[in-house]
Motif scaffolding. Structure first.
Motif, PDB file in Angstrom:
ATOM      1  N   VAL A  52      23.469  12.937  10.765  1.00 47.63           N
ATOM      2  CA  VAL A  52      22.327  12.630   9.899  1.00 47.63           C
ATOM      3  C   VAL A  52      21.226  11.929  10.698  1.00 47.63           C
ATOM      4  CG1 VAL A  52      21.611  11.468   7.768  1.00 47.63           C
ATOM      5  CG2 VAL A  52      23.941  12.354   7.986  1.00 47.63           C
ATOM      6  N   PHE A  53      20.008  12.372  10.498  1.00 50.79           N
ATOM      7  CA  PHE A  53      18.851  11.762  11.153  1.00 50.79           C
ATOM      8  C   PHE A  53      17.839  11.348  10.087  1.00 50.79           C
ATOM      9  CE2 PHE A  53      20.748  14.541  14.235  1.00 50.79           C
ATOM     10  CZ  PHE A  53      20.629  13.870  15.432  1.00 50.79           C
ATOM     11  N   LYS A  54      17.122  10.298  10.420  1.00 52.32           N
ATOM     12  CA  LYS A  54      16.130   9.760   9.484  1.00 52.32           C
ATOM     13  C   LYS A  54      14.737   9.921  10.079  1.00 52.32           C
ATOM     14  CE  LYS A  54      15.254   5.119   8.597  1.00 52.32           C
ATOM     15  NZ  LYS A  54      15.690   3.788   8.257  1.00 52.32           N
ATOM     16  N   GLY A  55      13.837  10.478   9.301  1.00 48.49           N
ATOM     17  CA  GLY A  55      12.463  10.633   9.783  1.00 48.49           C
ATOM     18  C   GLY A  55      11.776   9.282   9.891  1.00 48.49           C
ATOM     19  N   ARG A  56      11.014   9.116  10.975  1.00 48.70           N
ATOM     20  CA  ARG A  56      10.278   7.849  11.125  1.00 48.70           C
ATOM     21  C   ARG A  56       8.997   7.905  10.307  1.00 48.70           C
ATOM     22  NH1 ARG A  56      11.071   8.952  16.594  1.00 48.70           N
ATOM     23  NH2 ARG A  56      12.993   8.012  17.353  1.00 48.70           N
ATOM     24  N   GLN A  57       8.683   6.783   9.703  1.00 46.25           N
ATOM     25  CA  GLN A  57       7.435   6.718   8.943  1.00 46.25           C
ATOM     26  C   GLN A  57       6.254   6.686   9.907  1.00 46.25           C
ATOM     27  OE1 GLN A  57       7.448   3.544   6.080  1.00 46.25           O
ATOM     28  NE2 GLN A  57       9.515   4.056   5.452  1.00 46.25           N
ATOM     29  N   ALA A  58       5.221   7.432   9.525  1.00 42.23           N
ATOM     30  CA  ALA A  58       4.026   7.457  10.364  1.00 42.23           C
ATOM     31  C   ALA A  58       3.322   6.108  10.301  1.00 42.23           C
ATOM     32  CB  ALA A  58       3.094   8.564   9.898  1.00 42.23           C
ATOM     33  N   LEU A  59       2.809   5.722  11.450  1.00 43.31           N
ATOM     34  CA  LEU A  59       2.046   4.468  11.494  1.00 43.31           C
ATOM     35  C   LEU A  59       0.596   4.769  11.127  1.00 43.31           C
ATOM     36  CD1 LEU A  59       3.371   3.315  14.951  1.00 43.31           C
ATOM     37  CD2 LEU A  59       3.975   2.298  12.767  1.00 43.31           C
ATOM     38  N   GLY A  60      -0.109   3.764  10.696  1.00 50.37           N
ATOM     39  CA  GLY A  60      -1.558   3.908  10.596  1.00 50.37           C
ATOM     40  C   GLY A  60      -2.103   4.222   9.237  1.00 50.37           C
ATOM     41  N   LEU A  61      -1.234   4.302   8.240  1.00 52.03           N
ATOM     42  CA  LEU A  61      -1.733   4.611   6.907  1.00 52.03           C
ATOM     43  C   LEU A  61      -2.721   3.536   6.439  1.00 52.03           C
ATOM     44  CD1 LEU A  61      -1.520   6.597   4.616  1.00 52.03           C
ATOM     45  CD2 LEU A  61       0.384   5.290   3.695  1.00 52.03           C
ATOM     46  N   GLU A  62      -2.464   2.311   6.881  1.00 50.45           N
ATOM     47  CA  GLU A  62      -3.352   1.208   6.480  1.00 50.45           C
ATOM     48  C   GLU A  62      -4.768   1.459   6.968  1.00 50.45           C
ATOM     49  OE1 GLU A  62       0.727   0.346   7.341  1.00 50.45           O
ATOM     50  OE2 GLU A  62      -0.859   0.838   8.729  1.00 50.45           O
ATOM     51  N   LYS A  63      -4.860   2.048   8.172  1.00 50.32           N
ATOM     52  CA  LYS A  63      -6.198   2.306   8.729  1.00 50.32           C
ATOM     53  C   LYS A  63      -6.976   3.234   7.819  1.00 50.32           C
ATOM     54  CE  LYS A  63      -5.114   2.108  13.638  1.00 50.32           C
ATOM     55  NZ  LYS A  63      -5.034   2.926  14.841  1.00 50.32           N
ATOM     56  N   VAL A  64      -6.314   4.291   7.350  1.00 50.08           N
ATOM     57  CA  VAL A  64      -6.996   5.260   6.493  1.00 50.08           C
ATOM     58  C   VAL A  64      -7.339   4.614   5.171  1.00 50.08           C
ATOM     59  CG1 VAL A  64      -6.900   7.576   5.561  1.00 50.08           C
ATOM     60  CG2 VAL A  64      -5.545   6.998   7.538  1.00 50.08           C
ATOM     61  N   SER A  65      -6.397   3.866   4.636  1.00 49.84           N
ATOM     62  CA  SER A  65      -6.633   3.246   3.339  1.00 49.84           C
ATOM     63  C   SER A  65      -7.859   2.353   3.408  1.00 49.84           C
ATOM     64  CB  SER A  65      -5.425   2.401   2.929  1.00 49.84           C
ATOM     65  OG  SER A  65      -4.261   3.164   3.011  1.00 49.84           O
ATOM     66  N   GLY A  66      -8.007   1.665   4.532  1.00 45.80           N
ATOM     67  CA  GLY A  66      -9.113   0.738   4.659  1.00 45.80           C
ATOM     68  C   GLY A  66     -10.442   1.419   4.898  1.00 45.80           C
ATOM     69  N   THR A  67     -10.377   2.652   5.418  1.00 42.36           N
ATOM     70  CA  THR A  67     -11.619   3.294   5.817  1.00 42.36           C
ATOM     71  C   THR A  67     -12.206   4.179   4.727  1.00 42.36           C
ATOM     72  OG1 THR A  67     -10.643   3.377   7.987  1.00 42.36           O
ATOM     73  CG2 THR A  67     -12.683   4.595   7.686  1.00 42.36           C
ATOM     74  N   VAL A  68     -11.318   4.875   3.994  1.00 44.07           N
ATOM     75  CA  VAL A  68     -11.826   5.803   2.986  1.00 44.07           C
ATOM     76  C   VAL A  68     -12.601   5.037   1.926  1.00 44.07           C
ATOM     77  CG1 VAL A  68     -11.162   7.359   1.125  1.00 44.07           C
ATOM     78  CG2 VAL A  68     -10.027   7.507   3.320  1.00 44.07           C
ATOM     79  N   GLY A  69     -13.814   5.510   1.694  1.00 46.51           N
ATOM     80  CA  GLY A  69     -14.628   4.874   0.666  1.00 46.51           C
ATOM     81  C   GLY A  69     -15.362   3.649   1.176  1.00 46.51           C
ATOM     82  N   GLY A  70     -15.052   3.225   2.379  1.00 45.56           N
ATOM     83  CA  GLY A  70     -15.706   2.051   2.921  1.00 45.56           C
ATOM     84  C   GLY A  70     -17.065   2.400   3.505  1.00 45.56           C
ATOM     85  N   GLU A  71     -17.739   1.388   3.982  1.00 44.08           N
ATOM     86  CA  GLU A  71     -19.078   1.607   4.517  1.00 44.08           C
ATOM     87  C   GLU A  71     -19.032   2.433   5.790  1.00 44.08           C
ATOM     88  OE1 GLU A  71     -20.987  -2.093   5.028  1.00 44.08           O
ATOM     89  OE2 GLU A  71     -21.039  -2.547   2.892  1.00 44.08           O
TER      90      GLU A  71
ATOM     91  N   ARG B 171      14.579  11.861   0.464  1.00 44.52           N
ATOM     92  CA  ARG B 171      13.415  11.154   1.019  1.00 44.52           C
ATOM     93  C   ARG B 171      13.824   9.779   1.564  1.00 44.52           C
ATOM     94  NH1 ARG B 171       9.804  11.659  -4.229  1.00 44.52           N
ATOM     95  NH2 ARG B 171      11.891  11.163  -5.014  1.00 44.52           N
ATOM     96  N   VAL B 172      13.189   9.403   2.646  1.00 44.72           N
ATOM     97  CA  VAL B 172      13.403   8.062   3.187  1.00 44.72           C
ATOM     98  C   VAL B 172      12.563   7.094   2.367  1.00 44.72           C
ATOM     99  CG1 VAL B 172      13.125   6.595   5.216  1.00 44.72           C
ATOM    100  CG2 VAL B 172      13.774   8.992   5.495  1.00 44.72           C
ATOM    101  N   PRO B 173      13.173   6.030   1.825  1.00 44.21           N
ATOM    102  CA  PRO B 173      12.370   5.078   1.043  1.00 44.21           C
ATOM    103  C   PRO B 173      11.248   4.488   1.892  1.00 44.21           C
ATOM    104  CG  PRO B 173      14.713   4.609   0.855  1.00 44.21           C
ATOM    105  CD  PRO B 173      14.572   5.639   1.915  1.00 44.21           C
ATOM    106  N   ILE B 174      10.078   4.398   1.311  1.00 50.43           N
ATOM    107  CA  ILE B 174       8.935   3.855   2.057  1.00 50.43           C
ATOM    108  C   ILE B 174       9.040   2.335   2.084  1.00 50.43           C
ATOM    109  CG2 ILE B 174       6.427   3.560   2.042  1.00 50.43           C
ATOM    110  CD1 ILE B 174       6.251   6.363   0.864  1.00 50.43           C
ATOM    111  N   THR B 175       8.976   1.802   3.276  1.00 49.62           N
ATOM    112  CA  THR B 175       8.997   0.333   3.405  1.00 49.62           C
ATOM    113  C   THR B 175       7.648  -0.108   3.947  1.00 49.62           C
ATOM    114  OG1 THR B 175       9.942   0.579   5.598  1.00 49.62           O
ATOM    115  CG2 THR B 175      11.469   0.153   3.797  1.00 49.62           C
TER     116      THR B 175
END
Lengths: 241, 270
Positions: free
Chosen positions: B39-58, B263-267
């Motif tokens: 059994v292998f577990k997919g790694r969560q992608a890094l950087g989602l925070e960056k997108v969240s902060g940028t979309v809709g921003g100035e 699905r791997v639980p999102i942490t």
């Protein structure tokens, strides 16, 4: 063993291909040689994180999926990092599964992998020359990306595979020897296409020792995976990324 | 490819009787199955925070850039899954075979010189719609050669654990019937690949996951085009007919959908 070089001829002025000219020359000067169909399919994915604004491109990772008509038993899947492309890891899967695997990566693994490009040669030719000691494969590489759509000409790919003698078994091992091998293949290419307008002055082969040409199952079709051959194609097709 | 399944549990005392019934129903001898699941577990992608902060921003830039960012955000949030490498132990010729039947009725398998065929398996979480059978997307790709664990690590999947499955398989019309149970496998030693089986204890010494010895029967139909309702209906019909045929022996039912969640639980990252 064989020494194999792969290069990509950029399109001529007006985005026209060199391929028809090369094919006509082969038909005229080697009329008795049977032309085998040559095709390849190459898909490149980069890690999705690296697409974010401000991402460090030096940390970018790639996954490559390659199928070659030489190799009817294996498709190659390779993962690499941008700063260390030679240290990647590669496996083989059945060629018939390459499409479904690429589809899986593109859909269910999209949080990790972003599709960058698909390149393919659909109607190339492969021909054995000089008493079956040389295999030449050529074809137009068409590229499609998300933004550009399908079918833009990327260039003409040339693979030249020459059987080496025993003394050259592990050749080339150094960068000087690689240059020497590349020059040897360039001279061989000029010899094959002697008389053609194109002088191949800009051709720079990427070379590697590869498995022997096995004519028992067709024009150089191999039964064992040829990792080095796959790495060669991936190196040339991924471009300057 | 989509997989439609029904599951049932069989106490160890009913196992032999069910085997006979399945052999009679399918008119075939059971096919022994021995599989190693890594059994292998997919790694969560890094950087989602960056997108969240940028979309809709100035600093979001042009409309095209905003659309691209929105697409990236959707991709990054699309979920990470557990996957498996499944190794099938290939039957060997009689001279070399170490599969023996012991007095206890357990199979004992010597691992040495076993040839293993590895398949990469992705299973989606079962669909949420109300259906008569558990339905989910499944993709299996044979991994022929190469260092699979290293490749999967670079591909974004880290090793979690491994176990073995033993059982018997039957085929009836389009339905595959897999009667099986799970045994635990020790973790690989340091610097030993999870797919290396050369140094494992004999099969019969591997502890059962369910100490009672209970078997699971999975009745499954695979359909190539899961979007075709006609194929789904036909597959479901076959499964329900089989459920009725076997109802005196085993209760085949659809398990809780989230019990089969891959699905791997999102942490949240620090």
């Amino acid at each position: 063993m064989s020494i194999t070089g792969v290069c990509l001829l950029t399109p001529q002025a007006g985005n026209t291909s060199t391929y028809p000219k090369l094919l006509a020359h082969l038909s005229r000067h080697f009329p008795t040689q049977e032309h085998e169909h040559f095709h390849l399919d190459y898909r490149l994915f980069s890690d999705t994180t690296s697409q974010l604004p401000g991402a460090d491109v030096q940390q970018r990772a790639f996954t490559h999926i390659l199928t070659l008509s030489h190799d009817t038993k294996h498709a190659y899947v390779r993962s690499t990092k941008v700063g260390d492309p030679d240290q990647g890891s590669m496996i083989t899967i059945p060629p018939s599964a390459a499409d479904s695997f690429a589809g899986l990566v593109q859909t269910k693994m999209q949080s990790a992998w972003f599709p960058r490009q698909t390149s393919s040669v659909e109607s190339g030719v492969s021909v054995s020359l000089l008493n079956d000691t040389v295999r030449l494969s050529i074809g137009d590489v068409k590229q499609s990306t998300r933004s550009q759509g399908a079918g833009t000409l990327r260039g003409t790919i040339i693979e030249l595979c020459k059987v080496t003698n025993d003394e050259q078994k592990d050749w080339p091992t150094s960068s000087e020897e690689a240059d020497q091998a590349a020059n040897m293949l360039q001279d061989l290419l000029r010899q094959i296409f002697h008389g053609i307008e194109e002088d191949f002055g800009n051709v720079k082969f990427t070379v590697s020792p590869t498995l022997s040409i096995d004519h028992s199952s067709g024009y150089g079709k191999t039964s064992a995976p040829d990792w080095d051959m796959a790495k060669l194609y991936i190196t040339v097709l991924r471009g300057q990324r | 490819m989509h997989e439609l399944s029904l599951y049932g549990s069989i106490p160890v005392g009913n196992h032999d009787h069910l085997l006979q019934q399945l052999a009679g129903l399918t008119a075939m001898q059971p096919q022994a199955v021995h599989e190693i699941h890594v059994v292998f577990k997919g790694r969560q992608a890094l950087g989602l925070e960056k997108v969240s902060g940028t979309v809709g921003g100035e600093s979001a830039g042009t409309q095209q850039q905003q659309q691209d960012l929105q697409r990236l955000r959707t991709m990054l949030q699309s979920g990470v899954f557990y996957v498996q490498l499944i190794g099938s132990l290939l039957p060997r010729d009689n001279k070399r075979s170490t599969v023996t039947r012991q007095g206890s009725g357990e199979n004992s398998i010597g691992w040495e010189n076993q040839e293993v065929e590895w398949t990469f398996e992705f299973k989606d979480t079962p669909e949420a719609a109300k259906q008569s059978a558990s339905t989910r997307l499944v993709s299996r790709v044979k991994f022929n050669q190469g260092d699979m664990v290293t490749f999967l690590d670079m591909f974004g999947f880290e090793y979690v654990k491994r176990y073995v499955v033993e059982g018997q398989r039957f085929y009836h019309q389009d339905t595959s019937l897999f009667l099986h149970r799970v045994r635990r496998l020790p973790a690989p030693r340091d610097n030993v690949s999870a797919t290396d089986i050369s140094d494992l204890p004999p099969w019969a010494k591997l502890p059962l996951l369910d100490a009672s010895g209970t078997y699971i029967l999975q009745a499954m139909v695979e359909i190539v085009d899961g979007n075709t309702q006609e194929l789904r209906d036909r597959a479901t019909g076959q499964l329900l007919a089989l459920r009725d045929t076997l109802k005196s022996e085993v209760t085949l039912a659809q398990p809780d959908r989230l019990a089969l969640d891959t699905r791997v639980p999102i942490t949240r990252r620090p």
